[in-house]
Design a protein around this motif. Structure first.
Motif, PDB file in Angstrom:
ATOM      1  N   VAL A  52      48.266  49.286  42.509  1.00 24.53           N
ATOM      2  CA  VAL A  52      48.069  47.382  42.469  1.00 24.53           C
ATOM      3  C   VAL A  52      48.236  46.756  43.788  1.00 24.53           C
ATOM      4  N   THR A  53      47.701  46.799  44.632  1.00 25.23           N
ATOM      5  CA  THR A  53      48.582  45.899  45.414  1.00 25.23           C
ATOM      6  C   THR A  53      47.542  44.475  45.959  1.00 25.23           C
ATOM      7  N   ALA A  54      48.074  44.134  46.778  1.00 29.23           N
ATOM      8  CA  ALA A  54      47.050  42.766  47.371  1.00 29.23           C
ATOM      9  C   ALA A  54      46.230  42.678  47.959  1.00 29.23           C
ATOM     10  N   ASP A  55      45.396  43.880  48.292  1.00 32.85           N
ATOM     11  CA  ASP A  55      43.959  44.578  48.647  1.00 32.85           C
ATOM     12  C   ASP A  55      43.415  44.868  47.165  1.00 32.85           C
ATOM     13  N   GLY A  56      43.914  45.121  46.053  1.00 38.70           N
ATOM     14  CA  GLY A  56      42.946  44.877  44.746  1.00 38.70           C
ATOM     15  C   GLY A  56      43.546  46.297  44.120  1.00 38.70           C
TER      16      GLY A  56
END
Length: 105
Positions: A52-56
């Motif tokens: 899980v990252t800021a990109d999805g």
């Protein structure tokens, strides 16, 4: 004594060859017996993970975690020596060793 988190990694699930499951479990049992005084929590295997990252959210997690243990050792070098003969290493995976830093409240 400091505590260390052992995180077991591999590029893919490490499944023993058919008929070798008992030997794989015995190798883990021997490792745990050898280091019983240091193992605080033998831990558990974990299922497939997601990143899980800021990109999805991604299903692709390189060198994914497959389990953990918590070990006490006098220092990082001693913890790494305990990890070095872990069956995960012998099987082609790796053991990430990180000191657990207690939070004082």
């Amino acid at each position: 004594m400091p505590k260390y988190l052992f995180i077991y990694h591999a590029d893919k699930p490490m499944q023993p060859e058919p008929g070798q499951e008992a030997e794989a479990m015995a190798a883990w049992g021997r490792w745990m017996e050898t280091h019983a005084a240091a193992i605080d929590q033998p831990g558990d295997p974990v299922g497939l993970s997601k990143s899980v990252t800021a990109d999805g959210i991604s299903d692709s997690v390189p060198n994914a975690a497959f389990g953990y243990s918590i070990v006490s050792a006098p220092d990082m070098d001693a913890a790494c020596k305990i990890a070095a003969d872990n069956p995960m290493v012998a099987g082609g995976g790796s053991v990430e060793v990180a000191e657990i830093m207690p939070i004082e409240m």
